[in-house]
Design an enzyme around this catalytic site. Structure first.
Site, short mmCIF file in Angstrom:
data_model
loop_
_atom_site.label_atom_id
_atom_site.label_comp_id
_atom_site.label_asym_id
_atom_site.label_seq_id
_atom_site.Cartn_x
_atom_site.Cartn_y
_atom_site.Cartn_z
N ARG A 243 -1.43 9.04 8.93
CA ARG A 243 -1.29 7.61 9.25
C ARG A 243 -0.83 6.81 8.03
O ARG A 243 -1.34 6.98 6.92
CB ARG A 243 -2.64 7.08 9.71
CG ARG A 243 -2.67 5.64 10.11
CD ARG A 243 -4.09 5.25 10.45
NE ARG A 243 -4.92 5.47 9.28
CZ ARG A 243 -5.32 4.50 8.47
NH1 ARG A 243 -4.99 3.25 8.72
NH2 ARG A 243 -6.08 4.76 7.43
N HIS B 149 -11.55 9.52 6.11
CA HIS B 149 -11.31 8.09 6.35
C HIS B 149 -10.85 7.80 7.77
O HIS B 149 -11.29 6.83 8.38
CB HIS B 149 -10.25 7.65 5.34
CG HIS B 149 -9.94 6.19 5.39
ND1 HIS B 149 -10.90 5.21 5.23
CD2 HIS B 149 -8.76 5.52 5.55
CE1 HIS B 149 -10.33 4.02 5.31
NE2 HIS B 149 -9.04 4.18 5.51
N HIS C 250 -9.30 9.54 2.43
CA HIS C 250 -8.92 8.44 1.53
C HIS C 250 -9.16 8.91 0.11
O HIS C 250 -10.23 9.44 -0.20
CB HIS C 250 -9.75 7.19 1.84
CG HIS C 250 -9.17 5.95 1.26
ND1 HIS C 250 -9.22 5.68 -0.09
CD2 HIS C 250 -8.51 4.91 1.83
CE1 HIS C 250 -8.62 4.52 -0.32
NE2 HIS C 250 -8.17 4.04 0.84
N GLU D 143 0.85 -1.19 0.00
CA GLU D 143 0.00 0.00 0.00
C GLU D 143 0.88 1.23 0.00
O GLU D 143 2.10 1.15 0.19
CB GLU D 143 -0.95 -0.02 1.19
CG GLU D 143 -2.03 -1.07 1.03
CD GLU D 143 -3.03 -1.09 2.16
OE1 GLU D 143 -2.94 -0.26 3.07
OE2 GLU D 143 -3.90 -1.97 2.13
N ARG E 50 -0.88 9.20 1.06
CA ARG E 50 -2.32 9.34 0.86
C ARG E 50 -2.76 10.78 0.69
O ARG E 50 -3.66 11.08 -0.09
CB ARG E 50 -2.99 8.72 2.08
CG ARG E 50 -4.36 8.26 1.83
CD ARG E 50 -4.83 7.39 2.96
NE ARG E 50 -4.63 5.99 2.65
CZ ARG E 50 -5.07 5.00 3.42
NH1 ARG E 50 -5.69 5.26 4.55
NH2 ARG E 50 -4.88 3.75 3.07
C1 SIN Z 1 -7.50 0.92 2.37
O1 SIN Z 1 -7.81 -0.27 2.27
O2 SIN Z 1 -7.23 1.64 1.43
C2 SIN Z 1 -7.50 1.49 3.72
C3 SIN Z 1 -6.43 0.94 4.54
C4 SIN Z 1 -6.18 1.88 5.68
O3 SIN Z 1 -6.71 2.96 5.69
O4 SIN Z 1 -5.39 1.53 6.56
#
Ligand code: SIN
Length: 546
Positions: free
Chosen positions: A382, A347, A239, A123, A288
């Protein structure tokens, strides 16, 4: 209509510890507190609710041979934009494998490949593949199902669901527990010398969010009313890719997990151009906030921004992303054949009740963990999938701290019951909530600036003044809950707006149009208490001195 008792108390149950909230942090804490007697209080009708249930990304933990806690901590600290507590980041990432073991012991089965090796996802802003999934992007559901079953089977835990917390019962002496209203609309004192706040975050304050509607900042507001120290409230993470289910979609929007981009999904504009290549060397896997701003700015200019899930679906198949595929189909899109429209949505709230490394708040007897807490792990931004990790690590730390503290009995008490919502207040409260979300969207979105923040602070005060006053009689449980949630949301919104106005720089998730640069002089936290709302008419907490 319920005649509220006018006598000085309605005694509820008592226990060694009260845990408020039934997300991953609350369930973990309750389980880890054995053999102490625990009352688990939650406003949802089952243990199967809250934001944890919706988590798609999974849990970040360093379990691969080519990974190390130090690298995971370093990625966490970089994402946190100068405001992480490096010691906390080192400790939490070190405890990652143990947290995974705890979940496995409670029945969680993580996804593996055909040879039985854990499948590790990637990620944004992670330097390694280190995200464990369960059921593809249905990680939250799998984790919560396993832990909820463990809680139901645990003899030391008594669950009070459909029970809305009102306030901490804190008079002049030590903490005595928690006032809460059950399905019978009666406000009772749940007695305990130790209370753990784990009721989740604040997403319902914003017009579009990946959070469920119950994320109404209850814990933050309850702690604030009693004078607890709060920190980092200005840092609310958006998000970048929630599914735009309709042209004016609002409320809870389905998440299209960052894991999709980790597996190759691409962001494109209306011309099919992959614009993140122009924005950041990591393109779709940039931090993000960078991706959220890039999407948001283009949408502000009227562009149609889309996610192309097809490369990720080709790689992992529909089984890798069952929730994303289902959400797209439910909204009328075929993610195997077309791109889908996306928008940023609130988010995760990094800010919350300030705790130390054991999860202790500034109020003796009160601990906090999960999204309501600010432990120092996340800083200004985060790192993806670190929140489930934090929930488990801090849930266990809180339990350990309580288990090793000197035991006290729940105090007998004669505290006056709080006053509650007047009958007929649900309609006006729901209108206030809509108005609150609208002003939060205008001033506390992806970008902020002083003129809008000044205006929103004034507007929130006007809304606060319109909150129906408590009375001698109260409505039914649903009406009382709506009033309590509205009261909590108003207080939390005012605190968030104050913090956002004070931070005159851009850092992590907090972007100020009028101060677009990060400033060294602001490499520090903003902590607030209720008394910082100078123009406040909040007054004392509902229950003041006892
Ligand atoms: C996501 O699945 O994009 C969110 C994961 C997260 O916010 O930790």
């Amino acid at each position: 209509m319920t005649e509220r008792a006018t006598d000085d108390r309605q005694d509820g149950p008592s226990a060694d510890v009260i845990v408020l909230g039934s997300g991953l942090a609350g369930l973990t804490t309750a389980l880890a507190l054995a053999p102490l007697r625990v009352l688990l209080v939650t406003k949802t009708p089952t243990l199967y609710g809250g934001s944890s249930l919706l988590a798609q990304g999974g849990i970040a933990a360093c379990v691969a041979e080519d990974d190390s806690p130090a690298e995971h901590a370093a990625d966490t600290v970089v994402a946190g934009a100068g405001l992480c507590d490096a010691e906390v980041a080192a400790g939490v990432t070190e405890e990652g494998p143990e947290a995974v073991g705890f979940l496995e012991r409670h029945g969680v089965v993580f996804d593996c490949d055909a040879t039985g090796r854990l499948l590790l996802g990637m990620e944004g802003a992670h330097g390694r593949h280190r995200i464990l999934h369960a059921g593809g992007d249905a990680a939250g559901r799998h984790l919560m199902a396993a832990l909820a079953k463990a809680v139901q089977d645990a003899e030391h835990i008594t669950v009070h669901d459909s029970t809305m917390a009102v306030d901490l019962a804190l008079g002049e002496g030590p903490l005595r527990g928690l006032w809460a209203v059950g399905p019978d609309a009666v406000c009772r004192l749940f007695r305990s010398p130790a209370v753990v706040l784990a009721p989740g975050g604040s997403g319902a304050l914003w017009p579009a969010t990946s959070n469920p509607p119950e994320a109404t900042a209850d814990g933050l507001a309850m702690a604030a009313r009693q004078g607890a120290l709060l920190a980092d409230l200005e840092f609310a993470q958006f998000h970048p890719t929630t599914l735009l289910t309709g042209p004016a979609a609002a409320g809870r929007l389905p998440l299209l997990s960052e894991a999709l981009r980790g597996a190759g999904a691409l962001l494109v504009d209306g011309d099919g151009h992959r614009f993140m290549l122009d924005e950041h060397p990591l393109a779709e896997l940039a931090p993000r906030d960078v991706v959220a701003r890039a999407v948001w700015r283009r949408r502000q200019r009227g562009e149609d921004i889309r996610l192309d899930l097809r490369p990720a679906l080709a790689k992992r198949g529909a089984d890798g992303f069952p929730q994303a595929v289902a959400a797209c189909r439910a909204a009328g899109f075929d993610p195997f054949a077309e791109t889908v429209p996306v928008t940023p949505a609130l988010h995760y709230h990094m800010g919350g009740v300030l705790t130390d490394a054991q999860g202790r708040s500034s109020l003796p007897g009160l601990w906090a963990c999960g999204e309501v807490a600010t432990t120092g792990l996340h800083g200004a931004n985060r790192l993806a999938s670190n929140s489930l990790l934090e929930a488990v690590v801090f849930g266990r730390r809180v339990a350990e701290d309580i288990l090793s503290s000197e035991r006290r009995d729940a105090l007998e008490s004669s505290l006056p019951a709080p006053e509650l919502a007047p009958p007929g207040c649900a309609g006006p409260c729901l209108e206030l909530q809509s108005a609150l979300r609208a002003v939060m969207g205008q001033a506390l979105g992806v970008e902020r600036a002083a003129p809008e923040l000044d205006a929103v602070i004034a507007e929130l005060q006007v809304l606060q003044d319109r909150l129906p006053a408590p009375g001698q009689e109260s409505g039914d449980a649903a009406e009382i809950r709506t009033w309590l949630e509205t009261r909590n949301m108003l207080l939390a919104a005012r605190l968030v707006a104050q913090a956002a106005l004070r931070r005159e720089e851009s850092r992590g998730a907090h972007f100020r149009r009028d101060y677009p640069m990060t400033r060294e002089s602001w490499s520090r936290h903003i902590s607030l208490t209720l008394s910082d709302l100078t123009a406040s008419n909040e007054g004392p907490p509902l229950y003041a001195a006892g």
